[in-house]
Design an enzyme around this catalytic site. Structure first.
Site, PDB file in Angstrom:
ATOM      1  N   SER A 114      18.133  -8.471-107.155  1.00  0.00           N
ATOM      2  CA  SER A 114      17.593  -8.238-105.825  1.00  0.00           C
ATOM      3  C   SER A 114      18.302  -9.062-104.759  1.00  0.00           C
ATOM      4  CB  SER A 114      16.087  -8.497-105.814  1.00  0.00           C
ATOM      5  OG  SER A 114      15.515  -8.070-104.597  1.00  0.00           O
ATOM      6  N   HIS A 115      17.570  -9.934-104.091  1.00  0.00           N
ATOM      7  CA  HIS A 115      18.087 -10.692-102.962  1.00  0.00           C
ATOM      8  C   HIS A 115      18.737 -12.011-103.386  1.00  0.00           C
ATOM      9  CE1 HIS A 115      14.115 -12.015-103.999  1.00  0.00           C
ATOM     10  NE2 HIS A 115      14.264 -13.123-103.309  1.00  0.00           N
ATOM     11  N   ASP A 282      19.971  -5.258-103.323  1.00  0.00           N
ATOM     12  CA  ASP A 282      19.715  -3.986-104.012  1.00  0.00           C
ATOM     13  C   ASP A 282      19.046  -2.946-103.132  1.00  0.00           C
ATOM     14  OD1 ASP A 282      17.211  -5.335-104.018  1.00  0.00           O
ATOM     15  OD2 ASP A 282      16.553  -4.203-105.771  1.00  0.00           O
ATOM     16  N   ASP A 284      16.075  -2.934-101.401  1.00  0.00           N
ATOM     17  CA  ASP A 284      14.636  -2.696-101.316  1.00  0.00           C
ATOM     18  C   ASP A 284      13.946  -3.552-100.253  1.00  0.00           C
ATOM     19  OD1 ASP A 284      14.693  -5.136-102.612  1.00  0.00           O
ATOM     20  OD2 ASP A 284      13.443  -4.529-104.303  1.00  0.00           O
ATOM     21  N   ARG A 285      14.691  -4.418 -99.581  1.00  0.00           N
ATOM     22  CA  ARG A 285      14.104  -5.259 -98.531  1.00  0.00           C
ATOM     23  C   ARG A 285      14.797  -4.991 -97.206  1.00  0.00           C
ATOM     24  NH1 ARG A 285      12.006 -10.706-101.312  1.00  0.00           N
ATOM     25  NH2 ARG A 285      11.914  -9.950-103.448  1.00  0.00           N
ATOM     26  N   LYS A 381       9.747  -0.529-103.123  1.00  0.00           N
ATOM     27  CA  LYS A 381       9.902  -0.812-101.704  1.00  0.00           C
ATOM     28  C   LYS A 381      11.282  -0.325-101.277  1.00  0.00           C
ATOM     29  CE  LYS A 381      10.649  -5.740-102.834  1.00  0.00           C
ATOM     30  NZ  LYS A 381       9.829  -5.980-104.014  1.00  0.00           N
TER      31      LYS A 381
END
Length: 566
Positions: A114-115, A282, A284-285, A381
């Site tokens: 992710s982040h 990725d 999603d944010r 998300k």
């Protein structure tokens, strides 16, 4: 093509327990002999994918290409009928969720942390998604973990690597493989949700007075951003930056907040850009930021919920079934739900909790304070969805206001005059001692068990504000759909004026512990513009001071300042 299934002997590794977003560790941990293979085999041991279709992709971070090939070797040996793989192994998390749902795949393996940073000395992750396109529930991740503890061998088919750069069909052993365009299906999805004609018309008619900047942060969303903002909406190439996915995210930290997306923030302020947005590794944010106007994730989801049924075709047509937020997220969206007569759910952190409500037809729009916003169009998300939602809303608002340009700041101020404002901030203390973090949690648990903090008053030395504790509790959640219970999901100190402070250990890091402190203070509409439009840190100054004093956080963690403030 002839093939032979080979069985490789191995031994379990400790600690292969997937968190809310999969297994995340340093790259060097995954590179240990048999480590990645063990975890991949554990997925196939826990989930029957023989004769099934599996989606594979990720954010392109370091160690991804070889892991895609590992999944092909092991998945094919375990009887996967078909692999659908993003070109070059690239699929944003939202795009992967859409692919699973659109093509009725049986699950997906996503390669992302992710982040978190990428590179040979940074982080990697493997995450399993189920057939609804959402993250695997605890029953599945627990089963995977149990398999990792008992594994003694894994199966492979050793064949030449599949060329992931070439779209089209091929085979790997007994399995069919389709390499797909990473962007095409996702763009089609968004075009069926939003009013792209209205957005494009607004942007073209305000080409000089309303500038846009999208920052891909060298994560997976760069190609998606270019396809949407440049190719579809007709914006100049300069409206997209850091749009090439890189294995190490260009040496940056692909987390879209004021600290790590500073390049976007600086350019927005320097060039007077009206609408800036960034997405994470990725995809999603998201972060929404215009000149002089930062939108907190809590406010973002509330404003989208407020305007959706009026401005966005998907919700005009299908209506809004319900709203939801994670517990640490501010209660701003609750105010919108109450005014509109909608159900509003408060769930633990973790998108899987929203997925159950969506599948039951009780949720349309939801968000987390960690810059995650989304809807029931997929089961993850979706950062780019949220960014386009904001553009759709701004285009609609300006259609209704032909003589005055409505930007991010104006939309926020209008929202506060109707609903009031929940001043909200999060303090992250990253990679602290796990022992120290647990000591902080234990101390607050003593307050909870003894009730010794209840009714005590605390005065901020800097502002003179007095805060009286109404209650201290642990957040427990019983899922209204399947009845599952999640305990100890965050510690809440609630004050008698409705303000609150939440403490939570995060499971998204790859080493050490991350302590998050969430601070929220509500100001009603009648307080007036001078109070409602204060800087966030000014509005929360007294409460933050009291929160640090009550918790003794600095003393426990040995940190004077947080790593990140959002």
């Amino acid at each position: 093509m002839s093939y032979q299934i080979k069985e490789v002997k191995t031994k379990p590794y400790d600690g292969q327990k997937p968190g809310t977003s999969g297994l995340r560790k340093r790259v060097k941990v995954f590179q240990q002999e048999h480590y990645t293979e063990n975890f991949v085999q554990a997925i196939f041991d826990a989930v029957d994918l023989k004769g099934k279709t599996l989606v594979v992709g990720g954010d392109g971070r370091y160690f991804s290409p070889e892991t895609v090939q590992t999944i092909l070797k092991i998945g094919s040996a375990n009887g996967v009928a078909k692999f659908i793989i993003g070109q070059n192994g690239i699929l944003s998390t939202p795009a992967a969720s859409n692919i699973i749902r659109k093509y009725k795949a049986d699950g997906g393996i996503l390669l992302t942390a992710s982040h978190n940073p990428g590179g040979p000395n940074a982080d990697f992750g493997i995450k399993y998604n189920v057939s609804n396109g959402g993250p695997a529930p605890e029953a599945v991740t627990n089963k995977i973990f149990e398999k990792t503890k008992a594994i003694s061998s894994y199966k492979v088919i050793e064949l030449p690597p599949v060329d992931l750069s070439q779209k089209g069909f091929t085979t790997y052993g007994p399995s069919n493989v389709e390499i797909i365009d990473s962007v095409k299906d996702y763009l089609e999805l968004l075009e069926n949700i939003f009013d792209f004609f209205l957005i494009k018309s607004f942007l073209q008619s305000h080409a000089d007075s309303f500038k846009v900047l999208f920052d891909g942060m060298h994560g997976v969303t760069g190609p998606y951003g270019r396809a949407i903002f440049v190719d579809t909406l007709g914006l100049p190439e300069s409206s997209v930056q850091n749009a090439t996915p890189l294995p190490d995210f260009g040496g940056g930290h692909p987390d879209p907040n004021l600290t790590y997306a500073h390049e976007l923030v600086e350019r927005v302020e320097r060039e007077g850009i009206h609408f800036g947005a960034a997405s994470d590794g990725d995809g999603d944010r998201n972060m929404i930021y215009g000149k002089g106007a930062f939108v907190t994730p809590s406010d973002s989801v509330a404003i989208i919920a407020d305007w959706a049924a009026e401005a966005i075709p998907y919700f005009k047509k299908g209506g809004i079934k319900g709203l939801a937020r994670s517990m640490p997220t501010s209660a701003q969206i609750d105010k919108v739900a109450k005014k509109k007569g909608l159900e509003c759910h408060v769930v633990p952190t973790g998108w899987k909790f929203f997925g159950n409500l969506m599948d039951a037809g009780r949720l349309s729009i939801c968000g987390e304070e960690s810059f995650g916003t989304g809807s029931d169009h997929i089961r993850e998300k979706d950062g780019v969805w949220a960014i386009v939602a904001w553009l759709n809303i701004l285009a609609y608002a300006n259609k209704e206001s032909p003589n005055k340009l409505i930007g991010i700041k104006e939309l926020l101020e209008k929202h506060y005059t109707v609903y009031g404002r929940s001043f909200f901030s999060r303090y992250d203390y990253e990679e602290v001692s796990a022992v120290a973090a647990q000591s902080l949690v234990d101390a607050i648990n003593v307050y909870i068990s003894t009730g010794s903090l209840a009714s005590t008053s605390h005065v901020s030395k800097s502002t003179g504000q007095k805060f009286t504790v109404a209650d201290v509790s642990n957040f427990d959640y019983t899922d209204p759909i399947d009845g599952s219970v999640s305990r100890n999901q965050g510690q809440i100190i609630l004050f008698d004026d409705g303000s609150r402070v939440v403490f939570r250990l995060s499971g998204t890091g790859s080493q050490g512990a991350t302590v998050r402190m969430y601070v929220e203070r509500y100001v009603p509409p009648e307080a007036g513009p001078a109070e409602l439009n204060k800087d966030t840190q000014e509005g929360l100054k007294g409460l933050i001071e009291v929160a640090l004093q009550i918790s003794n956080l600095r003393e426990f963690l040995g940190r004077d300042k947080p790593t990140v403030i959002t």
